[in-house]
Design an enzyme around this catalytic site. Structure first.
Site, PDB file in Angstrom:
ATOM      1  N   GLY A 234       0.821  -1.202   0.000  1.00 18.53           N
ATOM      2  CA  GLY A 234       0.000   0.000   0.000  1.00 18.53           C
ATOM      3  C   GLY A 234       0.854   1.250   0.000  1.00 18.53           C
ATOM      4  O   GLY A 234       1.772   1.394  -0.812  1.00 18.53           O
ATOM      5  N   ASP A 235       0.568   2.165   0.942  1.00 16.92           N
ATOM      6  CA  ASP A 235       1.363   3.393   1.057  1.00 16.92           C
ATOM      7  C   ASP A 235       2.310   3.315   2.247  1.00 16.92           C
ATOM      8  O   ASP A 235       2.685   4.339   2.822  1.00 16.92           O
ATOM      9  CB  ASP A 235       0.441   4.613   1.183  1.00 16.92           C
ATOM     10  N   GLU A 236       2.715   2.105   2.602  1.00 15.47           N
ATOM     11  CA  GLU A 236       3.602   1.869   3.746  1.00 15.47           C
ATOM     12  C   GLU A 236       4.995   1.483   3.246  1.00 15.47           C
ATOM     13  O   GLU A 236       5.158   0.551   2.449  1.00 15.47           O
ATOM     14  CB  GLU A 236       3.028   0.758   4.632  1.00 15.47           C
TER      15      GLU A 236
ATOM     16  N   ARG B  42      -3.802  -1.612   8.812  1.00 10.61           N
ATOM     17  CA  ARG B  42      -4.440  -2.441   7.790  1.00 10.61           C
ATOM     18  C   ARG B  42      -3.953  -3.886   7.948  1.00 10.61           C
ATOM     19  O   ARG B  42      -2.764  -4.124   8.137  1.00 10.61           O
ATOM     20  CB  ARG B  42      -4.108  -1.915   6.395  1.00 10.61           C
TER      21      ARG B  42
END
Length: 214
Positions: free
Chosen positions: A109-111, A207
């Site tokens: 994701g955005d991690e 998440r």
């Protein structure tokens, strides 16, 4: 002598072919271990390299990074805009990590995460200040800039064999604290056990746990 030269001439193309094939295979294997959007290592290969880095008896800093309001970018501007932001963030982080003799990866994701050599808390503060300024530069997309803000958590580790899972959790907690205050960065100075509750091995609310808030 002529027979030997003839045999050698016949063998050289085969050796050359195997060499090219071996190089091609190595590149294919490495490409499969890279995130196709950013070019960073995916979680598994990143963790392998991070653990190798932490096995050296010297100071290290483990970073966890997350984009603020990334879901809003996807929802309002579309997934292509979200991909552009992820790509730019990963590439910026990757260049910064290389400049600091470290390793960076996209966890999903955005991690993102990174491990860099540490040269003291004061130096780390300067490095994180510079990294935040680089990552928070607007991302051009379709003729317009997308405003980007990043939250960064760091776990500073001095000597001995560091436990990567604990360091990532402590950095993740600091990142969450920074995000709760609008972004920027925070550093965990003491590497005690993670203080926030854990679900499926991750901070509750992340998440992949019961909640999706973070």
């Amino acid at each position: 002598m002529s027979h030997a030269l003839t045999a050698l001439s016949a063998t050289l193309p085969l050796l050359s072919g195997w060499s090219v094939h071996s190089l091609w295979m190595r590149r294919r294997i490495e490409a499969a271990r890279r995130d196709p959007l950013t070019g960073l290592w995916t979680r598994g290969p990143f963790e392998e390299r991070a653990r190798k880095s932490l096995s050296r008896k010297c100071q290290r800093a483990v970073l966890v990074l997350d984009l603020n309001r990334f879901k809003e970018i996807n929802d309002t501007l579309g997934h292509a805009a979200g991909d552009a932001v992820i790509r730019a963030t990963g590439q910026r982080l990757g260049r910064w990590a290389e400049e600091h003799a470290g390793v960076a990866g996209r966890l999903g994701g955005d991690e993102f995460a990174a491990v860099i050599p540490g040269y003291g808390i004061d130096k780390l503060r300067v490095d994180l200040f510079m990294l935040t300024g680089r990552l928070d530069q607007p991302v051009p997309f379709d003729g317009h800039p997308i405003v980007v803000h990043t939250s960064i958590g760091a776990a500073y580790y001095r000597t001995g064999a560091g436990d990567l899972s604990i360091l990532l959790r402590r950095a993740d907690e600091q990142m969450y604290g920074a995000k709760q205050h609008g972004g920027g960065w925070r550093i965990a100075h003491r590497l005690t056990v993670p203080v926030m509750s854990t679900v499926n091995g991750r901070r509750d609310g992340r998440r992949g746990t019961r909640g999706e808030a973070a």
